[in-house]
Design a protein around this motif. Structure first.
Motif, PDB file in Angstrom:
ATOM      1  N   ARG A 146       0.831  -1.206   0.000  1.00 22.88           N
ATOM      2  CA  ARG A 146       0.000   0.000   0.000  1.00 22.88           C
ATOM      3  C   ARG A 146       0.870   1.262   0.000  1.00 22.88           C
ATOM      4  O   ARG A 146       0.562   2.236  -0.693  1.00 22.88           O
ATOM      5  N   ALA A 147       1.954   1.218   0.763  1.00 20.56           N
ATOM      6  CA  ALA A 147       2.849   2.371   0.802  1.00 20.56           C
ATOM      7  C   ALA A 147       3.522   2.575  -0.554  1.00 20.56           C
ATOM      8  O   ALA A 147       3.643   3.708  -1.039  1.00 20.56           O
ATOM      9  N   LEU A 148       3.953   1.475  -1.183  1.00 17.00           N
ATOM     10  CA  LEU A 148       4.591   1.588  -2.492  1.00 17.00           C
ATOM     11  C   LEU A 148       3.597   2.112  -3.531  1.00 17.00           C
ATOM     12  O   LEU A 148       3.954   2.951  -4.378  1.00 17.00           O
ATOM     13  N   SER A 149       2.358   1.639  -3.452  1.00 17.85           N
ATOM     14  CA  SER A 149       1.349   2.043  -4.429  1.00 17.85           C
ATOM     15  C   SER A 149       1.020   3.527  -4.335  1.00 17.85           C
ATOM     16  O   SER A 149       0.524   4.126  -5.299  1.00 17.85           O
ATOM     17  N   ALA A 150       1.294   4.125  -3.177  1.00 17.51           N
ATOM     18  CA  ALA A 150       1.033   5.552  -3.002  1.00 17.51           C
ATOM     19  C   ALA A 150       2.129   6.418  -3.621  1.00 17.51           C
ATOM     20  O   ALA A 150       1.981   7.642  -3.702  1.00 17.51           O
ATOM     21  N   HIS A 151       3.239   5.793  -4.047  1.00 16.54           N
ATOM     22  CA  HIS A 151       4.341   6.509  -4.677  1.00 16.54           C
ATOM     23  C   HIS A 151       4.284   6.331  -6.195  1.00 16.54           C
ATOM     24  O   HIS A 151       3.824   5.307  -6.698  1.00 16.54           O
ATOM     25  N   SER A 152       4.761   7.319  -6.903  1.00 13.75           N
ATOM     26  CA  SER A 152       4.914   7.170  -8.343  1.00 13.75           C
ATOM     27  C   SER A 152       6.295   6.588  -8.633  1.00 13.75           C
ATOM     28  O   SER A 152       7.275   6.920  -7.962  1.00 13.75           O
ATOM     29  N   VAL A 153       6.356   5.700  -9.611  1.00 14.53           N
ATOM     30  CA  VAL A 153       7.613   5.086 -10.025  1.00 14.53           C
ATOM     31  C   VAL A 153       8.240   5.962 -11.105  1.00 14.53           C
ATOM     32  O   VAL A 153       7.610   6.248 -12.128  1.00 14.53           O
ATOM     33  N   ALA A 154       9.453   6.408 -10.877  1.00  7.77           N
ATOM     34  CA  ALA A 154      10.116   7.319 -11.807  1.00  7.77           C
ATOM     35  C   ALA A 154      10.242   6.691 -13.194  1.00  7.77           C
ATOM     36  O   ALA A 154      10.427   5.482 -13.336  1.00  7.77           O
ATOM     37  N   GLU A 155      10.133   7.527 -14.212  1.00  9.19           N
ATOM     38  CA  GLU A 155      10.311   7.064 -15.584  1.00  9.19           C
ATOM     39  C   GLU A 155      11.762   6.625 -15.802  1.00  9.19           C
ATOM     40  O   GLU A 155      12.696   7.276 -15.320  1.00  9.19           O
ATOM     41  N   PRO A 156      11.968   5.530 -16.518  1.00  9.76           N
ATOM     42  CA  PRO A 156      13.345   5.090 -16.791  1.00  9.76           C
ATOM     43  C   PRO A 156      14.057   6.052 -17.733  1.00  9.76           C
ATOM     44  O   PRO A 156      13.432   6.698 -18.578  1.00  9.76           O
ATOM     45  N   VAL A 157      15.367   6.127 -17.570  1.00  9.72           N
ATOM     46  CA  VAL A 157      16.197   7.018 -18.379  1.00  9.72           C
ATOM     47  C   VAL A 157      16.883   6.193 -19.465  1.00  9.72           C
ATOM     48  O   VAL A 157      17.542   5.197 -19.157  1.00  9.72           O
ATOM     49  N   PRO A 158      16.756   6.581 -20.735  1.00  2.91           N
ATOM     50  CA  PRO A 158      17.393   5.797 -21.810  1.00  2.91           C
ATOM     51  C   PRO A 158      18.910   5.757 -21.669  1.00  2.91           C
ATOM     52  O   PRO A 158      19.526   6.633 -21.068  1.00  2.91           O
ATOM     53  N   ALA A 159      19.501   4.739 -22.242  1.00  2.01           N
ATOM     54  CA  ALA A 159      20.959   4.605 -22.231  1.00  2.01           C
ATOM     55  C   ALA A 159      21.604   5.741 -23.015  1.00  2.01           C
ATOM     56  O   ALA A 159      21.066   6.188 -24.037  1.00  2.01           O
ATOM     57  N   PRO A 160      22.754   6.245 -22.559  1.00  2.00           N
ATOM     58  CA  PRO A 160      23.468   7.272 -23.331  1.00  2.00           C
ATOM     59  C   PRO A 160      23.845   6.738 -24.705  1.00  2.00           C
ATOM     60  O   PRO A 160      24.268   5.593 -24.851  1.00  2.00           O
ATOM     61  N   ALA A 161      23.682   7.572 -25.728  1.00  2.00           N
ATOM     62  CA  ALA A 161      24.014   7.138 -27.090  1.00  2.00           C
ATOM     63  C   ALA A 161      25.510   6.976 -27.272  1.00  2.00           C
ATOM     64  O   ALA A 161      25.982   6.081 -27.976  1.00  2.00           O
ATOM     65  N   ARG A 162      26.293   7.847 -26.641  1.00  2.00           N
ATOM     66  CA  ARG A 162      27.740   7.790 -26.752  1.00  2.00           C
ATOM     67  C   ARG A 162      28.367   7.898 -25.376  1.00  2.00           C
ATOM     68  O   ARG A 162      27.879   8.609 -24.495  1.00  2.00           O
ATOM     69  N   LEU A 163      29.464   7.198 -25.197  1.00  2.00           N
ATOM     70  CA  LEU A 163      30.216   7.240 -23.951  1.00  2.00           C
ATOM     71  C   LEU A 163      31.660   7.603 -24.272  1.00  2.00           C
ATOM     72  O   LEU A 163      32.107   7.483 -25.413  1.00  2.00           O
ATOM     73  N   ALA A 164      32.378   8.017 -23.237  1.00  2.00           N
ATOM     74  CA  ALA A 164      33.785   8.362 -23.430  1.00  2.00           C
ATOM     75  C   ALA A 164      34.627   7.683 -22.360  1.00  2.00           C
ATOM     76  O   ALA A 164      34.309   7.747 -21.170  1.00  2.00           O
ATOM     77  N   ALA A 165      35.675   7.037 -22.803  1.00  2.00           N
ATOM     78  CA  ALA A 165      36.628   6.409 -21.878  1.00  2.00           C
ATOM     79  C   ALA A 165      37.880   7.277 -21.798  1.00  2.00           C
ATOM     80  O   ALA A 165      38.216   7.977 -22.762  1.00  2.00           O
TER      81      ALA A 165
END
Length: 443
Positions: A146-165
Motif C-alpha cells: 500500500r505504501a509503495l502504491s502511493a508513490h509514483s515510479v520514476a520514468e526510466p532514463v534511456p541509455a546514453p548514445a555515446r560514452l567516453a573512456a
C-alpha cells in the motif's frame, strides 16, 4: 583536462536506466569497473549457476560499452579495497554506484565513505521512502504494498548514445581467466536456453509484454511458457525494475506488478534483518530432522528422486537449466520442509548454488514464507499436497519433459505413478507426512 570518474558495477549490468552510468557520462570520460568479490559476501559469494550467467553478462556488457566508446575493467578481490585502488590509479573525480541492500554491500559502500556517490536504480522507489509509522522497514507485505502504491515510479532514463573512456585505462583482468564457466564436466550445457545480457533481457520483456494479458492464469501452469523469464535478468540488473514497470502498463499486468513489488519487499526485509538468510524471523513450529536418514532424503530431493513426479520434475529442471518454474519452486520447497522435515536453510543454500536467479532477498524471504518462519509467511499447518497441485495445474507435459521414465503414462496416471521401472517409490506418503508434521508441531 577533465578528470575521469569511476562506475562501480555489481548487480546492475546494463546501460538503460542506469543512473550511475548516466551520472558518470554527464561528467565526461569514465571507466566501468566490475569486481569479482568472493571475500566480502562470505558464505553468500555467488554460486555456480550464477557464475555461468555472470560470465556471459559481463561479456555482453563489455561489448555494449565498447560499441558506445566506453570501457569495462575487471578486477578480483575485496570490493571496497579494489574500487578505492582503481579510483586512485585513475585519479578519479568521483565514484558512482547503484545502491544495494545486502549487508555485505552496504558495508563495502560505507567503507568507501564520502568518495562514493550512490544512486537509486535497484528498486521501484527508494526504500528510504517506504517506512512504517514507527519509521522502520516494513515487515508485512500488505502495508508495504500500500505504501509503495502511493508513490509514483520514476520514468526510466534511456541509455546514453555515446560514452567516453579516458585515454589511459586501468589494467583489467581477462574474463576467461576467472574460470566462471564449468569445464569438465560441463554441467551447464542446458543453460543454453538463456540469453544473458541486456539485449536478452529486453527481448524477454518484449515477448512477455505481448503475452502478459494472460499472466495471472498461465503463471501457475508449468507445462506452458507463461512466466516472464525475467528473474535472472532482474537479479543481475540487466534490466531495471522501473523499465519493466513502465512497459507493463495495462490492467492485465497488475498481477506481475505485484511480483515486482514483492521483489522490493524482499529488499525491505533485508533492511529489517540483514541475517534473514540464516535466522528464523519467528519461532519454528517443528524441529528439523537430522542424521543419515535426513541426509539421504535431502540427496534424493536434490537429484529429483523423491517419488513425487511434480517435485522431481522441478528439481531436474533446476539442475539442467539453472531455473525452476515458480509454482513448482513452492511445491518442491514445501515438500522438503514439511514432508521431509528438513531445515529450510539447506534448501535455500542448494537453490543459492543452482539457480541462475538466486537473489539473497527473494530466496531467503520465499523459503521462510514456505517454512512458516518468515516475517510474513504462511502458517505451518498449510501444507501443499504435491499430487493435488500437479493435477490442478496441469503438469503432465511438464513431468514428461523432465522425468522421462514416466513418458508413457497418461495424463491421469503420471501424477501418481505406481510400480514404474527405474522410478522410485515415494519417500513418504502425503497423509503420513502431514500427520507427522502436525504431530510434531511445537516440538
Amino acid at each position: 583536462m577533465t578528470r575521469p570518474s569511476l562506475v562501480w558495477l555489481r548487480q546492475d549490468l546494463r546501460l538503460d536506466d542506469q543512473p550511475a552510468i548516466a551520472a558518470a557520462a554527464d561528467g565526461g570520460p569514465f571507466v566501468a569497473l566490475y569486481v569479482l568479490d568472493d571475500e566480502t559476501p562470505g558464505e553468500w559469494a555467488i554460486g555456480g549457476a550464477q557464475r555461468w550467467w555472470l560470465h556471459h553478462s559481463l561479456a555482453a556488457l563489455g561489448g555494449d560499452l565498447e560499441r558506445r566508446g566506453g570501457a569495462l575493467v575487471l578486477r578480483r578481490g575485496p570490493a571496497a579495497k579494489i574500487v578505492g585502488q582503481v579510483a586512485d590509479e585513475m585519479g578519479a573525480s568521483a565514484i558512482h554506484a547503484t545502491r544495494h541492500y545486502e549487508s555485505w554491500w552496504r558495508a563495502a559502500e560505507a567503507a568507501l565513505g564520502d568518495r562514493l556517490e550512490l544512486h537509486e536504480g535497484d528498486t521501484l522507489v527508494p526504500l528510504d521512502e517506504l517506512r512504517s509509522g514507527a519509521g522502520k522497514p516494513y515487515r508485512i507485505y500488505g502495508p508495504f504494498h500500500r505504501a509503495l502504491s502511493a508513490h509514483s515510479v520514476a520514468e526510466p532514463v534511456p541509455a546514453p548514445a555515446r560514452l567516453a573512456a579516458p585515454e589511459r585505462r586501468p589494467a583489467s583482468d581477462q574474463l576467461q581467466d576467472w574460470g566462471l564457466r564449468p569445464t569438465c564436466p560441463d554441467w551447464a550445457k542446458g543453460f543454453s536456453v538463456w540469453g544473458p545480457g541486456e539485449a536478452g533481457a529486453l527481448a524477454h520483456l518484449e515477448r512477455f509484454a505481448a503475452e502478459a494479458a494472460d499472466y495471472a492464469r498461465r503463471r501457475d501452469l508449468p507445462s506452458e511458457v507463461g512466466t516472464s523469464n525475467l528473474s535472472a535478468h532482474l537479479h543481475f540488473g540487466e534490466i531495471s525494475p522501473r523499465r519493466v514497470w513502465h512497459t507493463l502498463t495495462s490492467e492485465d499486468s497488475a498481477k506481475f506488478r505485484k511480483e515486482l513489488a514483492w521483489r522490493d519487499f524482499a529488499r525491505s526485509a533485508i533492511l529489517a534483518d540483514p541475517e534473514i538468510g540464516n535466522r528464523d524471523q519467528r519461532a519454528r513450529r517443528v524441529a528439523a530432522r537430522e542424521g543419515r536418514s535426513a541426509d539421504s532424503d535431502f540427496r534424493a530431493w536434490t537429484r529429483g528422486r523423491t517419488g513425487y513426479p511434480i517435485v522431481d520434475a522441478g528439481m531436474r529442471q533446476l539442475w539442467s537449466t539453472g531455473w525452476m518454474h515458480n509454482r513448482v519452486r513452492m511445491i518442491a520447497a514445501s515438500f522438503l520442509v514439511k514432508h521431509l522435515l528438513i531445515d529450510w536453510r539447506r534448501g535455500a543454500i542448494w537453490f543459492w548454488d543452482t539457480l541462475v536467479d538466486a537473489d539473497y532477498g527473494n530466496n531467503s524471504l520465499n523459503w521462510q514464507w514456505i517454512a512458516g518462519t518468515g516475517i510474513d509467511s504462511q502458517p505451518w499447518q498449510r501444507m501443499m499436497a504435491p499430487l493435488v497441485q500437479s493435477r490442478k495445474f496441469g503438469a503432465a507435459d511438464y513431468i514428461r519433459r523432465w522425468v522421462p521414465e514416466l513418458t508413457e503414462l497418461d495424463d491421469e496416471a503420471i501424477h501418481e505413478p505406481n510400480g514404474v521401472r527405474n522410478y522410485p517409490e515415494p519417500l513418504i506418503g502425503h497423509r503420513a507426512a502431514r500427520e507427522r508434521a502436525l504431530s510434531r508441531a511445537g516440538s
